[in-house]
Design an enzyme around this catalytic site. Structure first.
Site, PDB file in Angstrom:
ATOM      1  N   LYS A 103       0.687  -1.223   0.320  1.00 10.21           N
ATOM      2  CA  LYS A 103      -0.046   0.028   0.085  1.00 10.21           C
ATOM      3  C   LYS A 103       0.758   1.152   0.090  1.00 10.21           C
ATOM      4  O   LYS A 103       1.977   1.338   0.813  1.00 10.21           O
ATOM      5  CB  LYS A 103      -0.548   0.159   1.710  1.00 10.21           C
ATOM      6  CG  LYS A 103      -2.214  -1.071   1.105  1.00 10.21           C
ATOM      7  CD  LYS A 103      -2.892  -0.890   2.727  1.00 10.21           C
ATOM      8  CE  LYS A 103      -3.984  -1.793   2.963  1.00 10.21           C
ATOM      9  NZ  LYS A 103      -4.961  -1.537   1.658  1.00 10.21           N
ATOM     10  N   ASP A 110      -7.338  -2.835  10.637  1.00 10.09           N
ATOM     11  CA  ASP A 110      -7.569  -4.396   9.769  1.00 10.09           C
ATOM     12  C   ASP A 110      -8.296  -5.652  10.757  1.00 10.09           C
ATOM     13  O   ASP A 110      -8.876  -6.559   9.963  1.00 10.09           O
ATOM     14  CB  ASP A 110      -6.806  -3.987   8.473  1.00 10.09           C
ATOM     15  CG  ASP A 110      -7.178  -4.590   7.092  1.00 10.09           C
ATOM     16  OD1 ASP A 110      -8.321  -4.455   6.776  1.00 10.09           O
ATOM     17  OD2 ASP A 110      -6.554  -5.794   6.023  1.00 10.09           O
ATOM     18  N   ASP A 168      -2.898  -7.496  -1.529  1.00  8.54           N
ATOM     19  CA  ASP A 168      -4.027  -7.223  -0.976  1.00  8.54           C
ATOM     20  C   ASP A 168      -4.429  -7.116  -0.471  1.00  8.54           C
ATOM     21  O   ASP A 168      -6.202  -6.411   0.276  1.00  8.54           O
ATOM     22  CB  ASP A 168      -3.794  -5.593  -1.570  1.00  8.54           C
ATOM     23  CG  ASP A 168      -3.554  -4.140  -0.951  1.00  8.54           C
ATOM     24  OD1 ASP A 168      -3.792  -4.694   0.603  1.00  8.54           O
ATOM     25  OD2 ASP A 168      -3.704  -2.625  -0.787  1.00  8.54           O
ATOM     26  N   ARG A 214     -10.463 -11.530   2.358  1.00  7.93           N
ATOM     27  CA  ARG A 214     -11.358 -12.060   1.210  1.00  7.93           C
ATOM     28  C   ARG A 214     -10.952 -13.305   1.578  1.00  7.93           C
ATOM     29  O   ARG A 214     -11.954 -14.017   1.891  1.00  7.93           O
ATOM     30  CB  ARG A 214     -11.749 -12.532   0.088  1.00  7.93           C
ATOM     31  CG  ARG A 214     -10.892 -11.687  -1.520  1.00  7.93           C
ATOM     32  CD  ARG A 214     -11.171 -11.011  -2.403  1.00  7.93           C
ATOM     33  NE  ARG A 214     -11.284  -9.423  -2.349  1.00  7.93           N
ATOM     34  CZ  ARG A 214     -11.129  -8.550  -2.968  1.00  7.93           C
ATOM     35  NH1 ARG A 214     -11.265  -9.335  -3.956  1.00  7.93           N
ATOM     36  NH2 ARG A 214     -11.492  -7.626  -2.772  1.00  7.93           N
TER      37      ARG A 214
HETATM   38  N1  BES Z   1      -8.056  -3.168   4.488  1.00  5.29           N
HETATM   39  C1  BES Z   1      -8.173  -3.250   2.997  1.00  5.29           C
HETATM   40  C2  BES Z   1      -9.703  -2.845   3.338  1.00  5.29           C
HETATM   41  C3  BES Z   1      -9.411  -0.832   3.112  1.00  5.29           C
HETATM   42  C4  BES Z   1      -8.801   0.087   2.754  1.00  5.29           C
HETATM   43  C5  BES Z   1     -10.582  -0.691   3.830  1.00  5.29           C
HETATM   44  C6  BES Z   1      -9.263   1.446   3.416  1.00  5.29           C
HETATM   45  C7  BES Z   1     -10.990   0.418   4.648  1.00  5.29           C
HETATM   46  C8  BES Z   1     -10.037   1.342   4.411  1.00  5.29           C
HETATM   47  C9  BES Z   1      -8.446  -4.200   2.383  1.00  5.29           C
HETATM   48  O1  BES Z   1      -7.394  -5.410   2.542  1.00  5.29           O
HETATM   49  C10 BES Z   1      -7.387  -3.657   0.416  1.00  5.29           C
HETATM   50  O2  BES Z   1      -6.363  -3.816   1.062  1.00  5.29           O
HETATM   51  N2  BES Z   1      -8.669  -4.231  -0.122  1.00  5.29           N
HETATM   52  C11 BES Z   1      -8.542  -3.727  -1.615  1.00  5.29           C
HETATM   53  C12 BES Z   1      -8.927  -4.694  -2.556  1.00  5.29           C
HETATM   54  C13 BES Z   1      -8.539  -4.312  -3.791  1.00  5.29           C
HETATM   55  C14 BES Z   1      -7.032  -4.845  -3.671  1.00  5.29           C
HETATM   56  C15 BES Z   1      -9.321  -5.569  -5.335  1.00  5.29           C
HETATM   57  C16 BES Z   1      -9.449  -2.285  -2.105  1.00  5.29           C
HETATM   58  O3  BES Z   1     -10.387  -1.910  -1.469  1.00  5.29           O
HETATM   59  O4  BES Z   1      -8.366  -1.421  -2.911  1.00  5.29           O
HETATM   60 ZN    ZN Z   2      -7.398  -5.739   4.666  1.00  4.15          ZN
HETATM   61 ZN    ZN Z   3      -5.467  -5.092   2.368  1.00  5.39          ZN
END
Ligand code: BES
Ligand code: ZN
Ligand code: ZN
Length: 402
Positions: free
Chosen positions: A181, A192, A251, A255
């Site tokens: 990230k 998280d 990332d 899921r």
């Molecule tokens: N933990 C994050 C989602 C998240 C980010 C929730 C910021 C709340 C605030 C999750 O693990 C993630 O990184 N998701 C990605 C998925 C993508 C790579 C398909 C996202 O949401 O960008």
């Molecule tokens: Zn996450």
């Molecule tokens: Zn993530």
């Protein structure tokens, strides 16, 4: 007597809660206050706000702020109900606010064990390589890059006739893994594990308020890190259910840990599976910080829950399990990828991914929630928040009050 004037109470349905919180911090201290006779809902919300305002996260302050408080005197039934509500919210908030150096998977399982001792629950934790022998390969894959071993925490309790299974994403820190990230996106990723925190808060609440429920709680707890042992983009991993998943993006780890936990949840006879997860940024883009998105194959639950959530001022909003978007999860070499080819509908494609691992979507509800408040409002300081927790309790209470 205190005469209170307010304006624009309609602008935000939570304003009675906010007003209660404001009064609790701003009226002269060290006194007992009583409300005049008011509408029951208004009274409950003022009292709830009053109680929530006492929350402070001071574990890492050398000089603790010992403000003397005033009490609001309400009748015993209301005060005991509010006490368990406020305790559940505060417990979840503490977990989310605790930084990742002090809340690693091993800390979280110790906290679950303490909760089990306190309320006479059974607790079982599967740790490290045992995840492989017990067939939780995805939880292992996501967490193996950390020196604090990944684990699956399981709690059981209650003796009611309705079986409810609660699943919570607990990624104790999400760096994004090798799909790292950017720093602003990583900054808050101690939160998280918010899904796990809501699950434990709900567990505590269910132990305090007897509903006609027996519950099973499953919390995959991991750190998503970068190391020589971490999983990689392009890896193909066989899930608990047997489907092969190609890692398009490390990332999209939530899921992955959830899919093994949801498969395990579906193996036992259960009336309802509820999962909580800080799953996608896309859901925040769609609905903003206040309102978790939720998904279910059960229209009647969806309608009840949505209405109740607005009544209790913890609003959630249903999003569709729109099947045609499942195309976006096609993989070349494997059965599916973990992250969609397009950025569109990211909350929906994440939910569709999860749905693949649930036996019966009409018994399943999935919450994609923020678990954070970026600014401070009366009763909701900047930091951890528990969006969806009160809504879900209110739904369970309505359905299963014994
Ligand atoms: N933990 C994050 C989602 C998240 C980010 C929730 C910021 C709340 C605030 C999750 O693990 C993630 O990184 N998701 C990605 C998925 C993508 C790579 C398909 C996202 O949401 O960008
Ligand atoms: Zn996450
Ligand atoms: Zn993530």
């Amino acid at each position: 007597k205190v005469l209170v004037g307010t304006q624009n109470i309609e602008d935000d349905p939570r304003n009675w809660i906010r007003l209660g919180a404001y009064l609790s911090t701003n009226l002269p201290k060290g006194k007992d206050y009583q409300l005049p006779s008011l509408d029951n809902v208004v009274q409950k919300e003022l009292a709830l706000g009053w109680g929530l305002a006492s929350y402070q996260f001071q574990r890492f302050k050398t000089n603790k702020n010992e403000t003397s408080r005033s009490s609001l005197v309400v009748d015993k039934d209301l005060s005991s109900k509010l006490e368990s509500e406020i305790a559940a919210v505060s417990f979840s908030r503490d977990l989310v606010n605790t930084p990742s150096n002090e809340l690693r998977p091993s800390h979280l399982s110790a906290i679950a064990e303490d909760l089990a001792k306190q309320y006479g629950l059974t607790c079982n934790v599967i740790i490290g390589d045992d995840l492989l022998t017990k067939n939780f390969p995805m939880i292992h894959a996501v967490g193996k890059g950390s020196d604090d071993a990944p684990r699956l925490i399981e709690l059981r309790g209650g003796s009611g006739k309705n079986k409810v299974t609660i699943v919570g994403k607990a990624v104790c820190f999400d760096t994004g893994g090798y799909d790292i990230k950017p720093s602003n996106g990583m900054r808050n990723m101690k939160k998280d594990m918010g899904g796990g925190a809501l699950s434990l808060g709900l567990t505590k609440w269910l132990c305090e308020e007897k509903l006609d429920i027996s519950f099973r709680v499953l919390i995959p707890a991991v750190e998503n890190r970068i190391s020589d042992k971490a999983f990689l983009p392009g890896d193909i991993i066989k899930t608990r259910l047997g489907k092969f998943v190609e890692i398009d993006n490390t990332d999209a780890e939530g899921r992955l840990v959830l899919c093994d936990a949801l498969a395990a949840a579906s193996e036992e006879d259960t009336d309802m599976i509820i999962d909580f997860a800080t799953l996608t940024g896309a859901c925040r883009v769609a609905l903003g910080p206040d309102m978790p998105g939720f998904f279910t194959g059960n229209d009647s639950w969806a309608n009840d829950l949505q209405a109740l959530s607005f009544e209790c001022k913890d609003p959630v909003w249903r999003l569709p399990l729109w099947r045609p978007y499942f195309n976006m999860l096609k993989s070349g070499p494997a059965d599916l990828v973990n992250s969609a080819s397009s950025g569109f509908a990211g909350a929906i494609t994440a939910a569709l991914y999860l749905k693949e691992f649930v036996k019966d979507a009409s018994k399943w509800m999935h919450f994609d929630t923020y678990c954070w408040s970026d600014d401070s409002k009366p009763g909701t300081p900047q930091g951890a928040d528990t969006q969806a927790l009160r809504a879900v309790f209110s739904f369970l209470e309505k359905k299963f009050r014994s």
